[in-house]
Design a protein around this motif. Structure first.
Motif, PDB file in Angstrom:
ATOM      1  N   LYS A   1     -70.423 -39.152  38.962  1.00 16.36           N
ATOM      2  CA  LYS A   1     -71.599 -38.349  38.657  1.00 16.36           C
ATOM      3  C   LYS A   1     -71.842 -38.285  37.151  1.00 16.36           C
ATOM      4  O   LYS A   1     -72.984 -38.405  36.686  1.00 16.36           O
TER       5      LYS A   1
ATOM      6  N   SER B   1     -73.367 -41.288  36.086  1.00 20.31           N
ATOM      7  CA  SER B   1     -74.588 -41.548  36.865  1.00 20.31           C
ATOM      8  C   SER B   1     -74.536 -42.898  37.574  1.00 20.31           C
ATOM      9  O   SER B   1     -75.490 -43.682  37.528  1.00 20.31           O
TER      10      SER B   1
ATOM     11  N   TYR C   1     -76.012 -34.777  45.824  1.00 21.46           N
ATOM     12  CA  TYR C   1     -76.509 -35.858  44.954  1.00 21.46           C
ATOM     13  C   TYR C   1     -76.778 -37.103  45.801  1.00 21.46           C
ATOM     14  O   TYR C   1     -76.135 -38.137  45.648  1.00 21.46           O
TER      15      TYR C   1
END
Length: 313
Positions: free
Chosen positions: A245, A248, A275
């Motif tokens: 995360k 990304s 996400y």
């Protein structure tokens, strides 16, 4: 304090400059059969006594624990010596040790802000997972990271992470994947953390398919491996999820599921829920079922999507 496993010893060795003092306790795993209980009980007693001695010598202001079997004797020693106990729960579903010891803790920090402790909400607080990489490491471009590993700058890059000890089953799944006739072998290159004893086997499999790959057993520094990736294929430990995360990186999470634990599945599903643009969860049994077509098809779609985006730019 840490358990006396090879992994913990390796981690402490790699970060020795950041640790003023450490003590290894004779605890590794929970008992798996009745015959294990006497040994584990004796090791717990030894660890409790050793913890008491260390706390008496060092007089800590607080004991900070992430749970596991090692938390049992250390937290009991701290409680009896009036040392405040703080936990850091890394998983969506609290582990058995932290759940059991939560009533005697003063504070419980949670990496996922949806973690629930019955009737102990007043003790819990969200605390973001501490990413271990600095700004310079995270700012490195994919091209720079790939170049440092001798890989092509523009080719679609898949990073495979089996955790700090590697994962034989994940290695096997990836080798099935690259052998599948539907997999676009000519369009990709790999960065692959295999764990001990499987480096040469995995290297040979990539060479057989003429796929460029940077293959290694273990490193404490994975920043370049994340930065270089277009896609990460990994287990679903909390650290891996939060690092993907932070960088990304779109990721295929294949949670470890055993008879003892399936906490990674809970982590993965929660990450996918929060996400969905980054995480795609695949069932371990399905991935290991000798049918690589679904994952090969998914990766092909991602490659085509990236190519379309590159053309648009």
């Amino acid at each position: 304090m840490a358990s006396n496993t090879k992994l913990d010893q390796q981690i402490l060795h790699d970060h020795a400059e950041k640790v003023d003092r450490y003590e290894l306790l004779p605890l590794q795993n929970l008992p798996r059969s009745w015959s294990d209980y006497p040994r584990v009980a004796w090791n717990c007693l030894q660890s409790f006594v050793k913890s008491c001695i260390i706390f008496y010598q060092t007089k800590p202001d607080v004991l900070f624990s992430t749970g596991g079997i090692i938390a049992l004797p250390t937290c009991l020693a701290a409680y009896l010596m009036n040392i405040p106990i703080h936990f850091y729960e890394l998983n969506v579903i609290p582990g058995k040790a932290i759940k059991t010891l939560a009533p005697i803790a003063q504070k419980i920090y949670c990496a996922f802000d949806q973690v629930a402790f019955n009737n102990l909400e007043h003790k819990t607080e969200y605390l973001a997972y501490p990413i271990r990489y600095d700004h310079a490491q995270m700012a490195k471009t994919a091209a720079q990271a790939r170049q440092s590993m001798g890989l092509a700058i523009t080719k679609y890059t898949i990073t495979v992470l089996g955790g700090s000890q590697g994962s034989q089953s994940l290695n096997h799944a990836v080798l099935q994947l690259i052998a599948d006739k539907n997999f676009p072998a000519s369009d990709v290159q790999f960065i692959h953390q295999t764990g001990t004893n499987e480096v040469e086997k995995v290297k040979a499999a990539y060479q057989k398919r003429s796929i460029s790959a940077h293959v290694f057993d273990y490193t404490a520094q994975l920043a370049d491996m994340y930065a270089a990736a277009d896609l990460v294929i990994a287990r679903a430990g909390a650290g891996t999820i939060f690092e993907c995360k932070a960088f990304s990186k779109p990721s295929i999470l294949i949670p470890l599921e055993t008879d003892i634990t399936d906490h990674q599945k809970d982590n993965a599903l929660q990450a996918q829920k929060l996400y969905s643009n980054l995480f795609h969860v695949m069932d371990q049994a399905a991935v290991l079922s000798h049918n690589a077509a679904p994952i090969a098809s998914y990766i092909t779609k991602l490659i085509k999507k990236k190519d379309c985006n590159d053309e648009t730019v």
